[in-house]
Design an enzyme around this catalytic site. Structure first.
Site, PDB file in Angstrom:
ATOM      1  N   GLY A 291     -86.730 -68.638  39.347  1.00  0.00           N
ATOM      2  CA  GLY A 291     -85.677 -68.248  40.278  1.00  0.00           C
ATOM      3  C   GLY A 291     -84.982 -66.977  39.834  1.00  0.00           C
ATOM      4  N   SER A 292     -83.728 -66.852  40.215  1.00  0.00           N
ATOM      5  CA  SER A 292     -83.010 -65.597  39.976  1.00  0.00           C
ATOM      6  C   SER A 292     -82.562 -65.476  38.525  1.00  0.00           C
ATOM      7  CB  SER A 292     -81.782 -65.522  40.874  1.00  0.00           C
ATOM      8  OG  SER A 292     -80.801 -66.440  40.414  1.00  0.00           O
TER       9      SER A 292
ATOM     10  N   CYS B 157     -92.285 -62.752  42.728  1.00  0.00           N
ATOM     11  CA  CYS B 157     -91.737 -62.320  41.440  1.00  0.00           C
ATOM     12  C   CYS B 157     -92.569 -61.187  40.858  1.00  0.00           C
ATOM     13  CB  CYS B 157     -91.667 -63.483  40.466  1.00  0.00           C
ATOM     14  SG  CYS B 157     -93.116 -64.523  40.534  1.00  0.00           S
TER      15      CYS B 157
ATOM     16  N   GLU C 171     -88.453 -68.365  34.459  1.00  0.00           N
ATOM     17  CA  GLU C 171     -89.070 -67.134  34.934  1.00  0.00           C
ATOM     18  C   GLU C 171     -88.039 -66.534  35.868  1.00  0.00           C
ATOM     19  OE1 GLU C 171     -92.726 -67.597  37.292  1.00  0.00           O
ATOM     20  OE2 GLU C 171     -91.942 -65.763  38.183  1.00  0.00           O
TER      21      GLU C 171
END
Lengths: 505, 505
Positions: free
Chosen positions: A222-223, A283, A246
Site C-alpha cells: 500500500g501507500s 506499484c 511494499e
C-alpha cells in the site's frame, strides 16, 4: 457496528450491501484460532500443504465467473485485466505448491559431529527453517486478486506453514468476503483447523491484530504513509515482529541517445502504455523517464497520452488524491505539462492521464517533490544534457522496486556508471522492457530499498517470498525420533540438503 | 576529548592509557570513506574477498602473543579461554572465506525466458544477493575477540562484500584499537580502500553512525536494554535499516526424571560448570534448570557451586549489576538460595556464583522477574511435580537463543509436548548437552525469538550469518556484458545455481 461499503467506480453507485467491520471480540477469537492452529498446520506434511494450495487455486479458478464480476463492480479494472490477474493469482498458489515440494526452501543443513575439531569439538548440528506462526496480511486495493485475500503474501505464508489472518482492503469488501469464504471452505474440505485462514475487516481490527502477541509477522502492500504507520506499530511492540511492507516506488527509466535514435517511437508508445496501464495504479509504474535533450518525442508522447481515455480509478479517495497531486504538479514552477489538462465530470472515480516534463537540473533541485510517487496515470519526463547531469539526477532518486534502461548494443561499454547509480536504488533492473509486468517466478525480486520496501532483504513475489515467514532452528545432538523429517538420516523427504558444507540431494 | 579507559578486573587498576572517543568530524570522514569504498569492495572477486579474510585470520594468529595479554588485562577472562577464543575467531574468518568460495550464498537463480507462458509471458530473469553497503557493528564486551572487532558480524559483513565500521566496546579499548590496526593493515596490504574497515570509539559516535544514511545495516551483541534502544533508533530512521541485535537469553534446560536417575551427578556438575563458565558471562548461559521434584541433587549442586571460586567479571558496571540482581533474587519471596552467600572484598570486579531454587508453580506466577536474564554466574533451579506443571512453567519462558533437554531413550516417546513448548521459544535445541558451546559451522543457529534476538530470521554465528548483509537484485533481459559474473551464461564462477527451479552446479 460500522459497515464497510464499496462503490462502483464507473458509476459512483454502491457496489454491494456492505460488510461489517470485525468486532473486537470476534477478532480475539480469530487470533486464538490462528494461534491454536499454528502447531498443527506447521506439522502437516509438505504434500498436504501443496494439496491445500492447489485446491485453493482450483476452487478460485472454478469460481472465476462469480469473482470477476464482483471484482469489476468494486474496482472498475475491467474484465480482461481481472481475468489475467485471477489466473496469475492461482498460478502463484500453484508455484508455491511446487516450491515446497521441491524442498530447498527448508534450507536443510547438516553438520556431522567432529569430536576432534579445533579449536573446539563440533557436535551433530541439523538446521532447517520453520514456520514463524500466525501471519497478518494487509491486502492491497490495486490488485484485488494478486495482492489481496488470496494473493502472494497469503500464498507464501501458507506455503511456509503459517496460519494467515488477512485484513481485507476497504476498497473491495464484497469480493474479499467471497474470496475468503472460498478459501475457508477449502481449508474445511481438507480437514484443517479453521484458524489456518481467516479474513478480518476494518482498519481498527487490522491495527489491533498487528500489535497482538499472537501475530508473529505481517505483510503489507500500500501507500508509504499507511505502511510506515503500521511498520512503526510492528517495530514498537514490546516484542517487535518483522513487518514486510511494499510501499511507494517511482521506478526510474533511463533512455539512451542511441535508443531514442533507433526506436524512439516504440519507446514513447511503450512508455505511455506502461504508465497508464490499470489507470497508473501499479506499484511498478514508470514514474520518471529520463530522455536525452533533443529527443524530439514530445509530439508523439503528448499525442499518445491524449489518446488515452479517462479510465476508472479504484475509489473516490484515490481519484481525489490523484487529481490533487496532478494539479499540484501542473502548478509546480519547475515543470510543465506536456498535455492539455482534460476534465472528466462523469459520476464515479476516473483518472485522466497526465505527462509532465522538466530538466535534469531542475529535477535534482526539487527531487523531494518531483521524485515522489504519484499514484495514478501520470509520469514525469526528465531531460538530461549529459551523462553527468543524468547521473546527478539519478543520485537524488529514492529506492524503487525497479529501475529500467533502454539502450542499444553500442551503449553497453559506457553504461557501467549509470548502472552503478541505479543498482543500489532498485530490486529489479530491466533492460529494454517496462517494469509493469511482474512475472511470478523463481528468480523474481519484488522489493527494493526504502521507501519501496520496509526491508530490502525480501521479496513479496516469487519463490523466495516464503522465507519472510520462516526462522531457522538448529537441532544439536538430537535423537533421531525427535528430529523433523527434513533433517532425519537418509533424507526421507528426498530434498536438497547441505551436508558438511556441500549441497547434496 | 573524552578518554575511554579500561580497568584490569583482577586488580581494579587501569589497564592502559585509554583511547579517545571518535570526534564527530572524524566519524563523518570514516563514514564517507566507508560509503565510497562500498562499490569498489562489493565488486572485488570472491577470491579476493576470501584472501582478505584469510590474511586477517593469519595476521591475528601471528599477533596472538601480543593480543591475548591485552585482552587478559582488560577482561580478566584468563589466558586459556582467550587463546581458544582467538582461535575460534580466526577459524570463523576462514570459514567465511570457504562460504564465499563455495558460492551458494549468492543464491544465483536463473529463469530462462518463456514467451508463451500463461497467464503472462516470462522474460529472462536472473537473481543474486548483493552487498547492502556499509555495515555498523556494535562490539560486545563478553567475547573480546569472537564478538568484537574481528568477530562474527565483521567477518560475515566483509564476506558479504560490505565495508564495516565497528563501534568498539568501552570494556576493552586498547585491545580494540590494536585489533583494528591489525585488520586495517591487512586491508592496506591487499590494496583495498581504507574505508573497507574502520573502528570508531564512544557511545555517541555509535549512535550517530547508526542514524547516518551512509550506514545500511547494523549488528549488535549486548544487553536487552541497550539493544532495544539502538533497535528503536534504527527502526525510527527516516529510512529504517535492518538491525540485528542479539540481546538477553535465559536458555531454559529441562531434565527428565529418567535422566536424573541415570546420571544426576553428571548433570549437576555439567550444569554448574556451564553456568559459571566465563563467570557466567555467556549469552548461552543456562539460566533456568527444570528438575523433577525429588531429584535429591541439592547437596551435590550446592557443593559444586560452593567449590567454584569468585572469578573476575568484565568490569565494575557488570559486577555491580550482578551483585545487585543476585541480592534481589536472594531476597525474592518465591525463591531461596541453595548456597550461603559469600562476599568477595578484593579490589577489582569479581563474581561469586549463586544458585537459587523455586517451584514450577511459583516460577509461573513470577516469571517476569524470575525468568529474566541475570548476567553473571547465577542460575535458578525450577522444581516441577508433573509434566503439566513443567509445561505450564515453560509457557511463561521468553524467547531464547537455546533450549536444552536432558533425557533418556525411554523419554523420547513422551517428550513431544515438551518439545512443542520449547521449539517456538528457541533458535537452537540441544539434547543432552550444555548450551554454552557455540560451534562455528554451516548448520549453527545463534539467534532466537524476542528478546534473544531483534529478528529471529537470522543468525549471528555460522555460514548463513552473511545473509543479514545482502539483498536480492534481479536482472531482467539484461545484456550479457552487464550481468554480474555469478549470473552469466556458462556459470563462469562454477557456483551452485538454480535454473528454471532446479538446483545445478
Amino acid at each position: 457496528m460500522k459497515l464497510i461499503e464499496s462503490m462502483n467506480p464507473r458509476t459512483g453507485e454502491p457496489a454491494g450491501t456492505g460488510v461489517s467491520e470485525t468486532p473486537s471480540g470476534e477478532l480475539t477469537s480469530a487470533l486464538s484460532l490462528a494461534k491454536s492452529a499454528a502447531r498443527r498446520y506447521a506439522s502437516e506434511s509438505l504434500a498436504e500443504r501443496a494439496l491445500l494450495l492447489r485446491a485453493m487455486a482450483d476452487k478460485l479458478d472454478d469460481r472465476a465467473d462469480e469473482l470477476i464480476p464482483l471484482a469489476e463492480a468494486e474496482t472498475g479494472l475491467g474484465k480482461p485485466r481481472l481475468t489475467t490477474e485471477l489466473a496469475r493469482t492461482t498460478f502463484q498458489l500453484r508455484l508455491f505448491a511446487q516450491v515446497i515440494e521441491e524442498g530447498s526452501f527448508l534450507e536443510a543443513t547438516l553438520d556431522t559431529p567432529a569430536p576432534d575439531a579445533t579449536p573446539v569439538p563440533r557436535p551433530d548440528l541439523r538446521r532447517q527453517l520453520e514456520a514463524l506462526g500466525p501471519v497478518l496480511v494487509f491486502a492491497a486495493s490495486n490488485f484485488p486478486f494478486a495482492f489481496s485475500i488470496a494473493g502472494g503474501d497469503t500464498a507464501s505464508a501458507l506455503a511456509a506453514g503459517c496460519p494467515v489472518v488477512v485484513k481485507a482492503h476497504e476498497g473491495h469488501p464484497e469480493l474479499s468476503r467471497r474470496t475468503g469464504e472460498i478459501l475457508s471452505s477449502v481449508v474445511a474440505d481438507r480437514n484443517l483447523p479453521a484458524g489456518v485462514f481467516t479474513v478480518i475487516f476494518g482498519q481498527q481490527a487490522g491495527r489491533d491484530a498487528l500489535v497482538d502477541q499472537r501475530i508473529k509477522a505481517a505483510g503489507f502492500t500500500g501507500s508509504t504513509t499507511g505502511g510506515r504507520a503500521l511498520f512503526d506499530l510492528a517495530s514498537g511492540r514490546v516484542d517487535p515482529i518483522p513487518f514486510y511492507g511494499e510501499l511507494g516506488s517511482i521506478n526510474p527509466t533511463v533512455v539512451t541517445k542511441a535508443a531514442v535514435r533507433s526506436r524512439g517511437s516504440e519507446i514513447a508508445s511503450g512508455f505511455v502504455n506502461s504508465f497508464t496501464l490499470g489507470t497508473g495504479q501499479f506499484c511498478t509504474k514508470p514514474g520518471l523517464l529520463f530522455l536525452p535533450i533533443g529527443h524530439k518525442l514530445e509530439a508523439e508522447l503528448s499525442e499518445a497520452v491524449s489518446a488515452v481515455s479517462a479510465t476508472p480509478m479504484l475509489n473516490n479517495r484515490i481519484a481525489e488524491s490523484y487529481a490533487k497531486i496532478s494539479a499540484e504538479l501542473s502548478a509546480h514552477p519547475s515543470i510543465r505539462s506536456m498535455v492539455t489538462p482534460r476534465l472528466h465530470t462523469e459520476p464515479g472515480a476516473w483518472g485522466v492521464p497526465c505527462l509532465f516534463v522538466t530538466s535534469a537540473e531542475q529535477f535534482t533541485e526539487a527531487a523531494d517533490t518531483l521524485g515522489a510517487e504519484c499514484f495514478g496515470p501520470s509520469s514525469l519526463i526528465v531531460e538530461y544534457a549529459s551523462k553527468h547531469e543524468l547521473i546527478n539526477a539519478l543520485q537524488s532518486v529514492e529506492g524503487s522496486l525497479t529501475a529500467t534502461i533502454h539502450g542499444e548494443q553500442s551503449d553497453i561499454s559506457s553504461l557501467a556508471p549509470v548502472l552503478d547509480v541505479l543498482r543500489p536504488r532498485a530490486g529489479r533492473l530491466i533492460w529494454n522492457g517496462w517494469p509493469t509486468g511482474v512475472a511470478v517466478a523463481w528468480a523474481m525480486q519484488h522489493g527494493g530499498p526504502w521507501p519501496s520496501s520496509t526491508n530490502a532483504l525480501h521479496t513479496s513475489v516469487g519463490a523466495t517470498a516464503v522465507r519472510r515467514w520462516m526462522r531457522p532452528v538448529t537441532y544439536q545432538s538430537f535423537p533421531h525420533d525427535l528430529l523433523p523429517p527434513a533433517l532425519q538420516d537418509g533424507n526421507p523427504l528426498g530434498i536438497p540438503r547441505r551436508v558438511d558444507g556441500a549441497l547434496r540431494r
